[in-house]
Design an enzyme around this catalytic site. Sequence first.
Site, short mmCIF file in Angstrom:
data_model
loop_
_atom_site.label_atom_id
_atom_site.label_comp_id
_atom_site.label_asym_id
_atom_site.label_seq_id
_atom_site.Cartn_x
_atom_site.Cartn_y
_atom_site.Cartn_z
CE LYS A 55 87.15 53.61 73.73
NZ LYS A 55 88.40 53.24 74.80
CD GLN A 99 91.35 52.89 75.31
OE1 GLN A 99 90.99 53.40 75.59
NE2 GLN A 99 91.67 51.79 76.19
CG ASP A 122 85.21 55.51 79.58
OD1 ASP A 122 84.81 55.01 79.16
OD2 ASP A 122 86.20 55.70 79.34
#
Length: 285
Positions: A55, A99, A122
């Site tokens: 990413k 994450q 996200d």
Amino acid sequence: MSESTLLDGKALSEKMRVSMQERIERLVQAGNERPVLATILVGSDPASATYVRMKGRACEAVGMLSERIELPGQTTTEQLLKVIDTLNANPQVRGILLQHPVPEQIDERLAFDRIDATRDVDGVTTLGFGKISFADQAYPSCTPAGIMRLLAEYDIALSGLKAVVIGRSPILGKPMAMLLLNANCTVTICHSRTVDLAREVSEADLVVAACGKPRLLRGEWLKPGVIVVDAGYNPGNVGDADFESCAQKAAYITPVPGGVGPMTITMLLEHTVQSAERHAGLMSD
Ligand code: NAP
């Protein structure tokens, strides 16, 4: 031989990333700071470390900056919340990605919900999910957002379609169902307790397979002309749909790999660019 049209997420991703580079340079030339996507990795899970690196690299490749924060595995919830607060207070940080999964001593939901809504690129916050459900401005979870973008790229008209989503996870099935509902589909959500999956699927005009079960969706269940979206990604490049049999029935189908997969990181980047554009007053909501 199948006559399905392949929904090519790889090609769309490449096209979107070129356009993102141009948008970011325009932002910077207009006097704005180069946007930063901050990633937070807690602990040393190798798969998570790889995802975060991918990413970060993808972010830099389109001209954004990536700030990679790595915290030890014994980090407490309080310590993580402080890190998120610091990022929330930094105007150059336009996206924050925590994450998943975090070590079990951490209250993951509390940590996700600490991310400022304007930086939730996200799509992990409770507020973001609520806003998506009300068709309000927010960044949806990246895989369902990528699927919607891919369907739009092929001018697939969704209004009135019967859509079946197989899977109800918070990052995929549930937000997917909300996005399809907002696009005026009639949506059925199936899961592991669904009594007769084949029957539910047989009525669908559009099926999204997002169940983490290799080749679960079978072509025999489908009606001709259906749109098949395979969000699955299992070892050996195998999706959650049986590609060969589904392609015999489908008008459109996503391949694995090269369909939904590449769209996920692309949408993370796209949301971060949008967040930067909104911050700069260049995007109306
Ligand atoms: P998940 O959290 O494990 O959820 C799986 C869902 O499928 C659950 O809702 C489960 O039902 C349902 N399910 C399991 N077995 C089923 C069955 N036999 N019939 C009907 N439903 C069933 O998985 P996820 O994170 O949503 O991921 C789903 C798939 O997408 C996986 O293949 C994953 O690798 C892939 N994925 C891809 C990307 C990407 O970037 N392309 C991103 C995320 C995930 P219950 O709720 O009843 O348990």
